[in-house]
Enzyme design. Structure first.
Site, PDB file in Angstrom:
ATOM      1  CE1 TYR A 138      42.052  38.140  40.504  1.00 23.78           C
ATOM      2  CE2 TYR A 138      42.930  36.042  39.726  1.00 23.78           C
ATOM      3  CZ  TYR A 138      42.008  36.752  40.474  1.00 23.78           C
ATOM      4  OH  TYR A 138      41.056  36.078  41.179  1.00 23.78           O
ATOM      5  CE  LYS A 189      34.450  50.059  49.356  1.00 25.71           C
ATOM      6  NZ  LYS A 189      33.202  49.890  50.131  1.00 25.71           N
ATOM      7  CG  ASP A 222      30.520  47.739  49.923  1.00 25.39           C
ATOM      8  OD1 ASP A 222      30.319  48.288  48.816  1.00 25.39           O
ATOM      9  OD2 ASP A 222      30.779  48.386  50.957  1.00 25.39           O
ATOM     10  CG  ASP A 246      38.034  35.333  41.883  1.00 27.33           C
ATOM     11  OD1 ASP A 246      37.664  34.298  41.294  1.00 27.33           O
ATOM     12  OD2 ASP A 246      38.606  35.314  42.994  1.00 27.33           O
ATOM     13  CG  ASP A 250      33.335  31.530  43.682  1.00 25.52           C
ATOM     14  OD1 ASP A 250      33.606  31.480  42.457  1.00 25.52           O
ATOM     15  OD2 ASP A 250      33.889  30.805  44.533  1.00 25.52           O
TER      16      ASP A 250
HETATM   17  C1  IPM Z   1      38.434  31.596  38.781  1.00 23.81           C
HETATM   18  C2  IPM Z   1      39.401  31.001  39.760  1.00 23.81           C
HETATM   19  C3  IPM Z   1      40.794  31.501  39.432  1.00 23.81           C
HETATM   20  C4  IPM Z   1      40.788  33.014  39.577  1.00 23.81           C
HETATM   21  C5  IPM Z   1      41.929  30.885  40.276  1.00 23.81           C
HETATM   22  C6  IPM Z   1      41.910  29.374  40.196  1.00 23.81           C
HETATM   23  C7  IPM Z   1      43.269  31.424  39.913  1.00 23.81           C
HETATM   24  O1  IPM Z   1      39.035  31.294  41.058  1.00 23.81           O
HETATM   25  O2  IPM Z   1      38.578  31.343  37.571  1.00 23.81           O
HETATM   26  O3  IPM Z   1      37.534  32.326  39.206  1.00 23.81           O
HETATM   27  O4  IPM Z   1      40.985  33.542  40.685  1.00 23.81           O
HETATM   28  O5  IPM Z   1      40.583  33.690  38.570  1.00 23.81           O
HETATM   29 MN    MN Z   2      37.173  32.364  41.239  1.00 19.92          MN
END
Ligand code: IPM
Ligand code: MN
Length: 355
Positions: A138, A189, A222, A246, A250
């Protein structure tokens, strides 16, 4: 009179303003019930503001943000602005400039919420991801040579420092220590990213000696994705770098019933920190009053906890636990209530007594 908490509001784009409105409704009600003064300062930053003014986040505003007690953000990202621009210049800039080195993302399945995992319930899905938030891929180190030609070269390097890794791991150990299971899993990893996760791994074992009460474990990212699906009950606290954090969060959000419920805190312990739902601006749902505001509301609870208003934060958690049982589904348009009805209902339930 007590000094008021000063909270910066950045509703942002898409569904951001709708969910922040409900979050604020809940926060204001908490401030009435618990009797702490709350002052807000709203900022217009986001895609619409950028398209109108070409301004993303001016230096003066960044200075003001540093003086706040907390920042409450909706979502950043606009379909008519090049992907990455607003994210980098607003969201990531705040994370980096305010040195919000922890991204804290709880993954908890609440009773009455459906998970896509077969045969798993709230007793199996209750962990927290500690994502490093200021380093790694990042940082944006790298570049392109001969762009647009057949010889194009693209380089993007993951930069990680001893200091950055150590403070993140220390936060995770401290957090694991406060939880009943006291288990910390490093997600890396180290079989391929041999420099980066060698660093993480060494600091992890060094620190583990200072925390003999915390049980430690390691998994490759993984494999961790697989275990999160097969045996989520294995996890208590997972600590990992920015990019992996990140991605796995999700997946975590899906396990807990979707992005409509997933909150996060961008934290620098003891300093101004920023709280936001994990979901993005979701333009296709914007303006319809159908988006689930619970992720933003839970981000508000994390903010109150960070400010030391633990009782108010528990009120929000209790109210949310009740409301999720009343909703038909958790996704946008599936709740059987509108965005503001969910906010109203949670605000109404805040005065509920502890059970
Ligand atoms: C998150 C989002 C952000 C990230 C994006 C919008 C830059 O996906 O907060 O997880 O990748 O950190
Ligand atoms: Mn994200």
């Amino acid at each position: 009179m007590e000094r008021a908490y000063r909270v910066a509001l950045i509703p942002g784009d898409g569904v951001g303003p709708e969910v922040v409105r409900e979050g604020l409704k809940v926060l204001r009600r908490c401030s009435e019930i618990e009797g702490f003064p709350l002052e807000t300062v709203e900022y217009p930053f986001g895609g619409e503001h950028f398209l109108r003014t070409r301004e993303t986040l001016p230096e003066t505003a960044l200075q003001e943000l540093r003086e706040m007690d907390a920042i409450y953000l909706g979502a950043i990202g606009h379909p008519h602005v090049k992907p990455g621009l607003l994210e980098k210049e607003i969201l990531l800039r705040i994370r980096f400039e305010l040195d919000l080195y922890i991204n804290l993302r709880p993954v908890q399945l609440l009773p009455g919420v459906e998970t896509p995992l077969k045969d798993k319930g709230p007793e199996h899905i209750d962990f927290v991801v500690v994502r490093e938030n200021t380093e790694g891929l990042y940082i944006g180190a790298g570049g392109t040579i001969a762009k647009g030609t057949p010889f194009e070269v693209a380089v993007q390097e993951s930069i990680q420092t001893r200091r950055g890794v150590e403070r993140c791991l220390r936060y995770a150990f401290d957090l694991a220590r406060t939880r009943p299971r006291k288990k910390l899993t490093l997600c890396g990893k180290k079989n391929v990213l041999t420099y980066i996760f060698d660093l993480w791994d060494r600091v992890f074992s060094e620190l583990s000696r200072e925390y003999p009460d915390v049980q430690t474990d390691y998994g490759h990212v993984d494999a961790i994705c697989m275990w999160m699906v097969k045996n989520p009950e294995e996890f208590d606290v997972i600590v990992t770098d920015n990019m992996f954090g990140d991605i796995i969060t999700d997946l975590g959000a899906a396990l807990q019933g979707g992005l409509g419920l997933a909150a996060s805190g961008n934290i620098h312990p003891g300093k101004v920190s920023m709280f936001e739902p994990i979901h993005g601006s979701s333009p296709k749902h914007a303006g319809k009053g159908t988006i689930n505001p619970i992720a933003a509301i839970l981000a508000g609870a994390m903010m109150l906890e960070h400010l030391g208003e633990k009782r108010a934060a528990s009120r929000i958690h209790r109210a949310v636990r009740t409301v999720v049982k009343e909703l038909r589904g958790m996704g946008a348009g599936q709740m059987g209530m509108s965005t503001s009805e969910v906010g109203d209902r949670i605000a109404q339930l805040l005065s509920m007594d502890e059970d």
